[in-house]
Design a protein around this motif. Structure first.
Motif, PDB file in Angstrom:
ATOM      1  N   ASP A   1       5.068   6.846 -11.852  1.00  0.00           N
ATOM      2  CA  ASP A   1       4.643   5.716 -12.684  1.00  0.00           C
ATOM      3  C   ASP A   1       3.816   4.736 -11.858  1.00  0.00           C
ATOM      4  N   LEU A   2       4.233   4.499 -10.625  1.00  0.00           N
ATOM      5  CA  LEU A   2       3.521   3.561  -9.749  1.00  0.00           C
ATOM      6  C   LEU A   2       2.160   4.132  -9.357  1.00  0.00           C
ATOM      7  N   GLU A   3       2.121   5.416  -9.083  1.00  0.00           N
ATOM      8  CA  GLU A   3       0.860   6.080  -8.754  1.00  0.00           C
ATOM      9  C   GLU A   3      -0.146   5.937  -9.904  1.00  0.00           C
ATOM     10  N   LEU A   4       0.311   6.169 -11.118  1.00  0.00           N
ATOM     11  CA  LEU A   4      -0.585   6.087 -12.274  1.00  0.00           C
ATOM     12  C   LEU A   4      -1.066   4.656 -12.486  1.00  0.00           C
ATOM     13  N   ALA A   5      -0.176   3.685 -12.256  1.00  0.00           N
ATOM     14  CA  ALA A   5      -0.581   2.278 -12.365  1.00  0.00           C
ATOM     15  C   ALA A   5      -1.634   1.934 -11.323  1.00  0.00           C
ATOM     16  N   ALA A   6      -1.413   2.393 -10.105  1.00  0.00           N
ATOM     17  CA  ALA A   6      -2.377   2.118  -9.040  1.00  0.00           C
ATOM     18  C   ALA A   6      -3.743   2.702  -9.369  1.00  0.00           C
ATOM     19  N   MET A   7      -3.765   3.926  -9.869  1.00  0.00           N
ATOM     20  CA  MET A   7      -5.043   4.569 -10.168  1.00  0.00           C
ATOM     21  C   MET A   7      -5.773   3.860 -11.305  1.00  0.00           C
ATOM     22  N   ARG A   8      -5.036   3.298 -12.258  1.00  0.00           N
ATOM     23  CA  ARG A   8      -5.701   2.537 -13.319  1.00  0.00           C
ATOM     24  C   ARG A   8      -6.487   1.373 -12.724  1.00  0.00           C
ATOM     25  N   LYS A   9      -5.855   0.661 -11.797  1.00  0.00           N
ATOM     26  CA  LYS A   9      -6.512  -0.500 -11.193  1.00  0.00           C
ATOM     27  C   LYS A   9      -7.654  -0.075 -10.273  1.00  0.00           C
ATOM     28  N   ILE A  10      -7.440   0.961  -9.502  1.00  0.00           N
ATOM     29  CA  ILE A  10      -8.482   1.442  -8.591  1.00  0.00           C
ATOM     30  C   ILE A  10      -9.701   1.894  -9.387  1.00  0.00           C
ATOM     31  N   ASP A  11      -9.466   2.598 -10.486  1.00  0.00           N
ATOM     32  CA  ASP A  11     -10.575   3.044 -11.325  1.00  0.00           C
ATOM     33  C   ASP A  11     -11.286   1.851 -11.960  1.00  0.00           C
ATOM     34  N   GLU A  12     -10.514   0.833 -12.351  1.00  0.00           N
ATOM     35  CA  GLU A  12     -11.117  -0.376 -12.916  1.00  0.00           C
ATOM     36  C   GLU A  12     -12.072  -1.022 -11.917  1.00  0.00           C
TER      37      GLU A  12
END
Length: 249
Positions: A40-51
């Motif tokens: 869950d944390l990995e997916l959250a991080a990738m959302r922000k990194i992609d943003e």
């Protein structure tokens, strides 16, 4: 040892990378709760990194599969996100993340307590974080690299904690890992002279028990040999004529 000296302009680019990385960490923090998985944390991080249209520095680095290192309890560093690793009350979790922005790296780690830690674990987290701050204060022009290392060792061993020796901090810039290595142990007054323009990833890795670690069969996850909990805090720090500047604050 070829230590790269960064220009003021390059340090500003690294500061921008570091600020975005801090925002990634801040975005993840509310998700670090009991019941969440490390995936869950990995997916959250990738959302922000992609943003941010940034590059996740760890993903694919020597084959590492994720943007985050999520190291749980006795895991010291390089734990891999997994939907089956679910956080529970009493756990601690180190989240290490790096970004590449405009060709420059930033690197930072935080260890969180989930729920209410024991007094001993709370002390481990507090002392490890304080040792990082003390080490940063030693990152002064004219000092020695060993002054940074000794600051961590002195503080943490005085409290009875084990200082990990197999993994160390590092120079950082256009590459994730540059010279010099930055151990968390060693004598003051030794090592390269610190100069303006050096940028270091300073990262105490401190065990509640003994310092020895081993790497699991996955080839990445490092754990304490005695099963004790381990804490990890990290900042990317520029050495300047005006004193140390934390680029990932």
């Amino acid at each position: 040892m070829a230590i790269m000296i960064k220009s003021p302009g390059e340090i500003e680019k690294m500061r921008h990378s570091g600020r975005l990385l801090r925002q990634v960490h801040d975005y993840i923090a509310p998700y670090v709760v009991a019941g969440a998985s490390t995936m869950d944390l990995e997916l959250a991080a990738m959302r922000k990194i992609d943003e941010f249209k940034a590059i996740a520095a760890f993903k694919g680095y020597h084959g590492f599969p994720a943007a985050l290192c999520t190291s749980l309890n006795e895991e010291v560093v390089h734990g891999m996100p997994n939907e089956k690793r679910v956080l529970k009350d009493g756990d601690i979790l180190s989240i290490d993340c790096g970004l590449i922005v405009d060709g420059f790296y930033s690197d930072a780690a935080v260890t969180y307590a989930i729920g209410k830690p024991t007094p001993a674990v709370r002390k481990l987290l507090d002392v490890t974080k304080a040792s990082l701050e003390q080490a940063i204060q030693e990152a002064q022009v004219g000092g020695r690299l060993g002054d940074i290392s000794a600051a961590v060792q002195e503080m943490c061993e005085a409290e009875g904690f084990g200082v990990v020796k197999e993994f160390v901090g590092h120079g950082i810039g256009k590459n994730m890992h540059e010279d010099p290595q930055v151990p968390n142990y060693g004598p003051r007054g030794k090592g390269p002279r610190l100069k303006a323009g050096m940028v270091l990833a300073i990262e105490p890795m401190i065990n509640l028990g003994k310092p020895e670690v081993r790497v699991l069969a996955d080839g990445w996850t490092a754990v304490t040999v005695d099963g004790s909990y381990s804490a990890h805090f990290e900042h990317t720090v520029a050495i300047t004529d005006k004193g140390p500047q934390v680029l990932t604050r």
